[in-house]
Design a protein around this motif. Structure first.
Motif, PDB file in Angstrom:
ATOM      1  N   LEU A   1       8.839  -7.779  -8.017  1.00 16.07           N
ATOM      2  CA  LEU A   1       8.091  -7.596  -9.106  1.00 16.07           C
ATOM      3  C   LEU A   1       6.724  -6.941  -9.098  1.00 16.07           C
ATOM      4  O   LEU A   1       5.871  -7.484  -8.082  1.00 16.07           O
ATOM      5  CB  LEU A   1       7.909  -8.852  -9.937  1.00 16.07           C
ATOM      6  CG  LEU A   1       9.351  -9.473 -10.392  1.00 16.07           C
ATOM      7  CD1 LEU A   1       9.052 -10.905 -11.131  1.00 16.07           C
ATOM      8  CD2 LEU A   1      10.220  -8.892 -11.218  1.00 16.07           C
ATOM      9  N   ASP A   2       6.219  -6.035  -9.784  1.00 12.34           N
ATOM     10  CA  ASP A   2       5.014  -5.391 -10.093  1.00 12.34           C
ATOM     11  C   ASP A   2       4.366  -6.190 -11.362  1.00 12.34           C
ATOM     12  O   ASP A   2       4.724  -5.918 -12.466  1.00 12.34           O
ATOM     13  CB  ASP A   2       4.984  -4.129 -10.175  1.00 12.34           C
ATOM     14  CG  ASP A   2       4.988  -3.326  -8.899  1.00 12.34           C
ATOM     15  OD1 ASP A   2       4.879  -4.259  -7.873  1.00 12.34           O
ATOM     16  OD2 ASP A   2       4.586  -2.044  -8.916  1.00 12.34           O
ATOM     17  N   ALA A   3       3.638  -7.205 -10.838  1.00 14.09           N
ATOM     18  CA  ALA A   3       2.899  -7.968 -12.196  1.00 14.09           C
ATOM     19  C   ALA A   3       1.686  -7.311 -12.657  1.00 14.09           C
ATOM     20  O   ALA A   3       0.785  -7.198 -12.029  1.00 14.09           O
ATOM     21  CB  ALA A   3       2.619  -9.447 -11.956  1.00 14.09           C
TER      22      ALA A   3
ATOM     23  N   PHE B   1       0.818  -1.325   0.037  1.00 14.74           N
ATOM     24  CA  PHE B   1      -0.101   0.046   0.019  1.00 14.74           C
ATOM     25  C   PHE B   1       0.826   1.381   0.049  1.00 14.74           C
ATOM     26  O   PHE B   1       2.078   1.282   0.437  1.00 14.74           O
ATOM     27  CB  PHE B   1      -0.957   0.225   1.288  1.00 14.74           C
ATOM     28  CG  PHE B   1      -0.415   0.127   2.614  1.00 14.74           C
ATOM     29  CD1 PHE B   1       0.113   1.335   3.014  1.00 14.74           C
ATOM     30  CD2 PHE B   1      -0.015  -1.068   3.227  1.00 14.74           C
ATOM     31  CE1 PHE B   1       0.678   1.408   4.469  1.00 14.74           C
ATOM     32  CE2 PHE B   1       0.633  -0.975   4.732  1.00 14.74           C
ATOM     33  CZ  PHE B   1       0.810   0.177   5.083  1.00 14.74           C
ATOM     34  N   HIS B   2       0.135   2.320  -0.568  1.00 17.33           N
ATOM     35  CA  HIS B   2       0.799   3.654  -0.311  1.00 17.33           C
ATOM     36  C   HIS B   2       0.352   4.369   1.038  1.00 17.33           C
ATOM     37  O   HIS B   2      -0.961   4.028   1.285  1.00 17.33           O
ATOM     38  CB  HIS B   2       0.519   4.656  -1.206  1.00 17.33           C
ATOM     39  CG  HIS B   2       0.746   4.333  -2.750  1.00 17.33           C
ATOM     40  ND1 HIS B   2       0.186   3.357  -3.532  1.00 17.33           N
ATOM     41  CD2 HIS B   2       1.879   4.723  -3.460  1.00 17.33           C
ATOM     42  CE1 HIS B   2       0.753   3.302  -4.744  1.00 17.33           C
ATOM     43  NE2 HIS B   2       1.861   4.000  -4.688  1.00 17.33           N
ATOM     44  N   ASP B   3       0.914   5.215   1.480  1.00 19.74           N
ATOM     45  CA  ASP B   3       0.211   5.879   2.903  1.00 19.74           C
ATOM     46  C   ASP B   3      -1.196   6.558   2.475  1.00 19.74           C
ATOM     47  O   ASP B   3      -2.116   6.280   3.124  1.00 19.74           O
ATOM     48  CB  ASP B   3       1.139   6.866   3.351  1.00 19.74           C
ATOM     49  CG  ASP B   3       1.929   7.719   2.512  1.00 19.74           C
ATOM     50  OD1 ASP B   3       1.399   7.855   1.371  1.00 19.74           O
ATOM     51  OD2 ASP B   3       2.534   8.672   2.734  1.00 19.74           O
TER      52      ASP B   3
ATOM     53  N   PHE C   1       0.468  -7.693  -7.692  1.00 25.30           N
ATOM     54  CA  PHE C   1      -0.399  -7.237  -8.713  1.00 25.30           C
ATOM     55  C   PHE C   1      -0.707  -5.754  -8.714  1.00 25.30           C
ATOM     56  O   PHE C   1      -1.650  -5.381  -8.212  1.00 25.30           O
ATOM     57  CB  PHE C   1      -1.803  -8.132  -8.619  1.00 25.30           C
ATOM     58  CG  PHE C   1      -1.415  -9.437  -8.970  1.00 25.30           C
ATOM     59  CD1 PHE C   1      -1.262  -9.938 -10.442  1.00 25.30           C
ATOM     60  CD2 PHE C   1      -1.783 -10.375  -7.945  1.00 25.30           C
ATOM     61  CE1 PHE C   1      -0.647 -11.456 -10.555  1.00 25.30           C
ATOM     62  CE2 PHE C   1      -1.391 -11.883  -8.528  1.00 25.30           C
ATOM     63  CZ  PHE C   1      -0.996 -12.311  -9.519  1.00 25.30           C
ATOM     64  N   ASP C   2       0.100  -5.071  -9.247  1.00 27.40           N
ATOM     65  CA  ASP C   2      -0.070  -3.524  -9.634  1.00 27.40           C
ATOM     66  C   ASP C   2      -0.822  -3.405 -11.038  1.00 27.40           C
ATOM     67  O   ASP C   2      -0.463  -3.009 -11.853  1.00 27.40           O
ATOM     68  CB  ASP C   2       1.237  -2.825  -9.680  1.00 27.40           C
ATOM     69  CG  ASP C   2       1.125  -1.235  -9.483  1.00 27.40           C
ATOM     70  OD1 ASP C   2      -0.097  -0.819  -9.531  1.00 27.40           O
ATOM     71  OD2 ASP C   2       2.052  -0.751  -9.510  1.00 27.40           O
ATOM     72  N   ALA C   3      -2.127  -3.661 -10.735  1.00 29.21           N
ATOM     73  CA  ALA C   3      -3.121  -3.828 -11.826  1.00 29.21           C
ATOM     74  C   ALA C   3      -4.570  -3.411 -11.333  1.00 29.21           C
ATOM     75  O   ALA C   3      -4.999  -3.674 -10.212  1.00 29.21           O
ATOM     76  CB  ALA C   3      -2.888  -5.479 -12.160  1.00 29.21           C
TER      77      ALA C   3
ATOM     78  N   LEU D   1      10.605  -4.227 -10.166  1.00 31.59           N
ATOM     79  CA  LEU D   1      10.394  -4.118 -11.609  1.00 31.59           C
ATOM     80  C   LEU D   1       9.058  -4.182 -11.998  1.00 31.59           C
ATOM     81  O   LEU D   1       8.455  -5.278 -11.624  1.00 31.59           O
ATOM     82  CB  LEU D   1      11.310  -4.982 -12.466  1.00 31.59           C
ATOM     83  CG  LEU D   1      12.938  -4.812 -12.186  1.00 31.59           C
ATOM     84  CD1 LEU D   1      13.728  -5.803 -12.557  1.00 31.59           C
ATOM     85  CD2 LEU D   1      13.164  -3.360 -12.730  1.00 31.59           C
ATOM     86  N   GLU D   2       8.373  -3.427 -12.954  1.00 28.56           N
ATOM     87  CA  GLU D   2       6.939  -3.652 -13.351  1.00 28.56           C
ATOM     88  C   GLU D   2       7.001  -3.729 -14.875  1.00 28.56           C
ATOM     89  O   GLU D   2       7.524  -3.300 -15.474  1.00 28.56           O
ATOM     90  CB  GLU D   2       6.139  -2.286 -13.010  1.00 28.56           C
ATOM     91  CG  GLU D   2       4.907  -2.368 -13.367  1.00 28.56           C
ATOM     92  CD  GLU D   2       4.056  -1.294 -12.834  1.00 28.56           C
ATOM     93  OE1 GLU D   2       4.217  -1.001 -11.452  1.00 28.56           O
ATOM     94  OE2 GLU D   2       3.195  -0.777 -13.540  1.00 28.56           O
ATOM     95  N   ALA D   3       6.257  -4.821 -15.356  1.00 28.91           N
ATOM     96  CA  ALA D   3       5.921  -5.138 -16.719  1.00 28.91           C
ATOM     97  C   ALA D   3       5.643  -4.103 -17.530  1.00 28.91           C
ATOM     98  O   ALA D   3       6.196  -3.520 -18.511  1.00 28.91           O
ATOM     99  CB  ALA D   3       4.943  -6.187 -16.718  1.00 28.91           C
TER     100      ALA D   3
ATOM    101  N   ASN E   1       5.366  -1.260   1.879  1.00 33.17           N
ATOM    102  CA  ASN E   1       4.595  -0.022   1.666  1.00 33.17           C
ATOM    103  C   ASN E   1       5.464   0.843   0.993  1.00 33.17           C
ATOM    104  O   ASN E   1       6.588   0.868   0.844  1.00 33.17           O
ATOM    105  CB  ASN E   1       4.028   0.477   2.962  1.00 33.17           C
ATOM    106  CG  ASN E   1       5.212   0.662   4.030  1.00 33.17           C
ATOM    107  OD1 ASN E   1       6.202  -0.092   4.212  1.00 33.17           O
ATOM    108  ND2 ASN E   1       5.224   1.594   4.861  1.00 33.17           N
ATOM    109  N   THR E   2       4.773   2.135   0.824  1.00 31.02           N
ATOM    110  CA  THR E   2       5.652   3.434   0.180  1.00 31.02           C
ATOM    111  C   THR E   2       4.732   4.722   0.323  1.00 31.02           C
ATOM    112  O   THR E   2       3.567   4.597   1.101  1.00 31.02           O
ATOM    113  CB  THR E   2       5.513   2.947  -1.340  1.00 31.02           C
ATOM    114  OG1 THR E   2       6.355   4.075  -1.681  1.00 31.02           O
ATOM    115  CG2 THR E   2       4.231   3.183  -2.003  1.00 31.02           C
ATOM    116  N   ALA E   3       5.556   5.632   0.358  1.00 29.71           N
ATOM    117  CA  ALA E   3       4.745   6.970   0.439  1.00 29.71           C
ATOM    118  C   ALA E   3       4.468   7.622  -0.883  1.00 29.71           C
ATOM    119  O   ALA E   3       5.317   7.547  -1.830  1.00 29.71           O
ATOM    120  CB  ALA E   3       5.991   7.898   1.133  1.00 29.71           C
TER     121      ALA E   3
HETATM  122  C1  XUL Z   1       3.059   3.653 -10.805  1.00 31.00           C
HETATM  123  C2  XUL Z   1       3.436   2.394 -10.023  1.00 31.00           C
HETATM  124  C3  XUL Z   1       3.217   2.677  -8.585  1.00 31.00           C
HETATM  125  C4  XUL Z   1       4.145   2.068  -7.582  1.00 31.00           C
HETATM  126  C5  XUL Z   1       4.238   2.440  -6.241  1.00 31.00           C
HETATM  127  O1  XUL Z   1       3.162   3.420 -12.388  1.00 31.00           O
HETATM  128  O2  XUL Z   1       3.648   1.598 -10.420  1.00 31.00           O
HETATM  129  O3  XUL Z   1       1.709   2.086  -8.059  1.00 31.00           O
HETATM  130  O4  XUL Z   1       4.167   0.770  -7.759  1.00 31.00           O
HETATM  131  O5  XUL Z   1       4.310   3.755  -6.141  1.00 31.00           O
END
Ligand code: XUL
Ligand code: CO
Length: 435
Positions: free
Chosen positions: A293-295, A98-100, A336-338, A265-267, A138-140
């Motif tokens: 990985l961000d799939a 999650f983001h904050d 799953f950044d989807a 890394l994100e696809a 997590n991330t900001a």
């Molecule tokens: C934006 C993205 C973000 C990051 C986290 O393209 O991928 O959601 O994964 O900030």
């Protein structure tokens, strides 16, 4: 209260099932190459796409049907946590991210935002303790608020830089509280719109300074998650500093951050940079810096980040092959950044989309494991570079030759004989591995 009444717990039923609420390929406990599928895949669900979006696009209002709106922003935030953990449990997903700003309302001040984060993360912790579900990262979010118009850690405004620092400090405190295994930096506004008014070197020095403060603070609170930089070439900013894996590694190495930072890394980001996903993972591996990985997947016909759920088994196979070659992805995972399409607006689509993504990566894992067992790529590579395993080639890689000795050798040659790469045949053989 149950938010997904019609959705049962998702179980593996094999590919012939006609139950849409079942995994057809992902069998969490099945052993592949010596370990359970779930330990290879370490699936995570992203809070932002799953809980906070409404399906709107620049041309139209939201379409998603959702049932967790409460009487106040904090009420809604709590309902979202309940619904989120219901999905995680039903999918048997082990991790979340999650983001904050996803989890807590920002209120009227930074102080109020932090207080809200404290309340909601207490609640999340209770859920984690009860279910055993873990925090992958997590991330900001330092890109949505208007104050970040000129960047966060690369801003021209020292007050904004300080607010970014406070947000990340809070993020690390939360990471410690929730035992986060990684912590991500994606610099959506870290870049420039125009070089005419930008001192790139100054901004990059400041970014590195920021990361050094992060490393120091993590040590001081005795919590050191794996730090990850997530490359992306553009969008929202015209040029982003962490353009791709190779550019991010140049930054990491220049500022000597390699002991503390790896890559997420994100696809879809790979596609935007003009690379394949497997290229980006391969580059990271070459630097011993594959983190997580961000799939998702992009659309090759579009030039923006569509963040679709991954359904392309070809890419998933090559990505999982890289993961196997890396000896696994832990402490990272497959997040799953989807987001579901605007047209997939029913609640159940959130679950169905994750099943699709998990099944796709399970297929990728199975195919990649078969290729690894058969030494499919090893043989191709061995054959391709055979000229370096004996004779002059062996001498070269043992550093026993120099320009003069190679010139003498070259002059003794009549003509060289190159081998065909047979790439069409290789692609056809690889197709037979896809399950
Ligand atoms: C934006 C993205 C973000 C990051 C986290 O393209 O991928 O959601 O994964 O900030
Ligand atoms: Co991402």
């Amino acid at each position: 209260m149950n938010y997904f009444e019609s959705v049962p717990k998702i179980k593996y039923e094999g590919k012939d099932t006609d139950n849409k609420y079942a995994f057809r390929h992902y069998n969490p406990e099945e052993i592949i190459l010596g370990k359970p599928m779930k330990d290879h895949l370490r699936f995570a669900v992203a809070f932002w796409h799953t809980m906070t979006e409404d399906g709107s696009d620049p041309f139209g209002d939201g379409t998603y049907q959702r049932n967790w709106e409460g009487n106040s922003p904090m009420d809604t935030a709590k309902n979202r946590v309940d619904a989120f953990f219901e999905i995680l449990e039903k999918l048997d997903a082990e991790y979340f991210c999650f983001h904050d700003v996803d989890i807590a309302p920002q209120g009227d001040s930074l102080k109020e935002f932090f207080e809200n984060i404290d309340v909601i993360t207490d609640y999340i912790k209770e859920k984690m303790d009860k279910t055993g579900i873990k925090l992958l990262w997590n991330t900001a979010n330092m890109f949505t608020h208007p104050r970040f118009v000129n960047g966060a850690a690369t801003t021209n405004n020292a007050d904004v830089y300080s607010i970014a620092a406070a947000q990340v400090k809070k993020g690390l405190d939360v990471s410690k509280k929730l035992n986060g295994e990684n912590y991500v930096f994606w610099g959506g506004r870290e870049g420039y719109e125009n070089l005419l008014n930008t001192d790139m070197n100054f901004e990059l020095d400041n970014l590195a300074r920021f990361y050094r403060m992060v490393i120091d603070y993590a040590k001081s609170i005795d919590h050191q998650p794996q730090f990850l930089i997530e490359p992306k070439p553009k969008e929202p900013t015209k040029h982003q500093y962490d353009y791709d894996a190779a550019t991010a590694m140049a930054f990491i190495q220049k500022y000597e951050l390699e002991n503390d930072f790896k890559l997420n890394l994100e696809a879809n980001h790979a596609i935007l940079a003009g690379h394949t996903f497997e290229h980006e993972i391969n580059v990271a591996r070459n630097y011993d810096s594959l983190g997580s990985l961000d799939a998702n997947q992009g659309d090759l016909l579009l030039g923006w980040d569509t963040d679709e759920f991954p359904t392309d088994i070809y890419t998933a196979t090559l990505a999982m092959y890289e993961v196997l070659e890396n000896d696994g992805i832990a402490p990272g995972g497959i997040n799953f950044d989807a987001k579901v399409r605007r047209t997939s607006f029913e609640m159940e689509d959130l679950v169905l989309a994750h099943i699709a993504g998990m099944d796709t990566y399970a297929r990728g894992l199975r195919s990649a494991a078969k290729m690894k067992n058969d030494k499919f790529f090893e043989q191709i590579i061995e054959d391709r570079y055979a000229s370096f395993s004996a004779g002059i080639g062996k001498q070269i890689i043992e550093n026993k030759e120099d320009l003069e000795s190679l010139t003498k050798y070259a002059l003794s040659l009549n003509e060289v004989e190159n081998k065909s790469g047979h790439i069409e045949h290789i692609k056809s053989l690889m197709n037979d591995y896809l399950v």
